[in-house]
Design a protein around this motif. Sequence first.
Motif, short mmCIF file in Angstrom:
data_model
loop_
_atom_site.label_atom_id
_atom_site.label_comp_id
_atom_site.label_asym_id
_atom_site.label_seq_id
_atom_site.Cartn_x
_atom_site.Cartn_y
_atom_site.Cartn_z
N GLU A 1 11.04 6.75 56.11
CA GLU A 1 12.11 6.40 57.04
C GLU A 1 11.56 5.61 58.23
O GLU A 1 12.18 4.64 58.68
CB GLU A 1 12.82 7.65 57.52
CG GLU A 1 13.63 8.36 56.46
CD GLU A 1 14.26 9.65 56.95
OE1 GLU A 1 14.42 9.82 58.18
OE2 GLU A 1 14.58 10.50 56.10
N TYR A 2 10.40 6.01 58.74
CA TYR A 2 9.79 5.27 59.84
C TYR A 2 9.45 3.84 59.39
O TYR A 2 9.65 2.89 60.15
CB TYR A 2 8.53 5.97 60.36
CG TYR A 2 8.82 7.03 61.40
CD1 TYR A 2 9.08 6.69 62.71
CD2 TYR A 2 8.82 8.37 61.06
CE1 TYR A 2 9.35 7.65 63.67
CE2 TYR A 2 9.08 9.34 62.00
CZ TYR A 2 9.35 8.98 63.31
OH TYR A 2 9.62 9.94 64.26
N ASP A 3 8.92 3.70 58.19
CA ASP A 3 8.61 2.36 57.68
C ASP A 3 9.86 1.50 57.61
O ASP A 3 9.83 0.31 57.97
CB ASP A 3 7.96 2.45 56.28
CG ASP A 3 6.55 2.98 56.34
OD1 ASP A 3 5.89 2.84 57.39
OD2 ASP A 3 6.09 3.54 55.32
N ALA A 4 10.96 2.09 57.17
CA ALA A 4 12.22 1.33 57.07
C ALA A 4 12.71 0.91 58.45
O ALA A 4 13.15 -0.23 58.65
CB ALA A 4 13.28 2.17 56.36
N ILE A 5 12.62 1.82 59.42
CA ILE A 5 13.05 1.48 60.78
C ILE A 5 12.14 0.40 61.37
O ILE A 5 12.61 -0.57 61.97
CB ILE A 5 13.08 2.73 61.68
CG1 ILE A 5 14.13 3.72 61.19
CG2 ILE A 5 13.33 2.35 63.13
CD1 ILE A 5 14.06 5.08 61.84
N LEU A 6 10.84 0.58 61.17
CA LEU A 6 9.88 -0.42 61.70
C LEU A 6 10.12 -1.79 61.08
O LEU A 6 9.96 -2.81 61.75
CB LEU A 6 8.45 0.05 61.46
CG LEU A 6 7.96 1.14 62.41
CD1 LEU A 6 6.65 1.75 61.89
CD2 LEU A 6 7.78 0.59 63.81
N ALA A 7 10.50 -1.83 59.82
CA ALA A 7 10.75 -3.10 59.15
C ALA A 7 11.90 -3.86 59.81
O ALA A 7 11.91 -5.10 59.83
CB ALA A 7 11.05 -2.87 57.68
N ASN A 8 12.84 -3.11 60.38
CA ASN A 8 13.98 -3.76 61.06
C ASN A 8 13.57 -4.42 62.37
O ASN A 8 14.30 -5.28 62.87
CB ASN A 8 15.09 -2.74 61.33
CG ASN A 8 15.77 -2.30 60.05
OD1 ASN A 8 15.94 -3.09 59.14
ND2 ASN A 8 16.14 -1.04 60.00
N PHE A 9 12.44 -4.04 62.92
CA PHE A 9 12.00 -4.61 64.18
C PHE A 9 10.97 -5.74 64.00
O PHE A 9 10.45 -6.25 64.97
CB PHE A 9 11.39 -3.52 65.07
CG PHE A 9 12.43 -2.64 65.70
CD1 PHE A 9 13.07 -3.04 66.86
CD2 PHE A 9 12.76 -1.43 65.14
CE1 PHE A 9 14.03 -2.22 67.45
CE2 PHE A 9 13.72 -0.61 65.72
CZ PHE A 9 14.36 -1.00 66.88
N ASP B 1 11.22 -10.06 68.83
CA ASP B 1 9.98 -10.32 69.56
C ASP B 1 10.15 -10.11 71.07
O ASP B 1 9.30 -10.52 71.84
CB ASP B 1 9.51 -11.76 69.28
CG ASP B 1 8.04 -11.95 69.59
OD1 ASP B 1 7.30 -10.94 69.59
OD2 ASP B 1 7.63 -13.09 69.85
N CYS B 2 11.21 -9.45 71.47
CA CYS B 2 11.41 -9.22 72.90
C CYS B 2 10.59 -8.01 73.34
O CYS B 2 10.06 -7.25 72.53
CB CYS B 2 12.88 -9.04 73.21
SG CYS B 2 13.61 -7.56 72.49
N ILE B 3 10.51 -7.81 74.64
CA ILE B 3 9.71 -6.72 75.21
C ILE B 3 10.25 -5.36 74.74
O ILE B 3 9.49 -4.47 74.38
CB ILE B 3 9.71 -6.80 76.75
CG1 ILE B 3 8.97 -8.06 77.20
CG2 ILE B 3 9.08 -5.56 77.36
CD1 ILE B 3 9.10 -8.32 78.68
N GLN B 4 11.57 -5.20 74.74
CA GLN B 4 12.17 -3.93 74.34
C GLN B 4 11.89 -3.62 72.87
O GLN B 4 11.57 -2.48 72.52
CB GLN B 4 13.69 -3.95 74.58
CG GLN B 4 14.09 -3.98 76.03
CD GLN B 4 14.16 -5.40 76.60
OE1 GLN B 4 13.81 -6.38 75.93
NE2 GLN B 4 14.60 -5.51 77.84
N ALA B 5 12.01 -4.62 72.01
CA ALA B 5 11.76 -4.41 70.59
C ALA B 5 10.30 -4.05 70.35
O ALA B 5 9.98 -3.17 69.54
CB ALA B 5 12.13 -5.65 69.78
#
Length: 100
Positions: A34-42, A46-50
């Motif tokens: 699940e973490y991998d899937a969430i990380l893939a969305n980011f 390329d912004c500071i928050q992301a």
Amino acid sequence: MSDKNMIYQSIQTWATFMKIQQDIQTKLLDKKTEYDAILANFTDSDCIQATAVRNMLAKEKELLDALVGFYSQVLIMLQDACDDIDKTEELFSGEHLTKK
């Protein structure tokens, strides 16, 4: 130490170990996916928050890896203790241990 026999249920102990091991595999390791899937969305952001969220999620995933390793080691230690009790029972012919 008490003179009473210690009641030890080897089969139930091993069944519990297998359940814990299964929980580690299915519940904790599934969370890594699940973490991998969430990380893939980011990955496209390329912004500071992301970047901050991506770094936070990566750290949480590292913590999850550490937890999986910790619980796995605890389980191995408990299994070793179970083996030692079984050996003790065999050596002392059940004199102080009653196995069900």
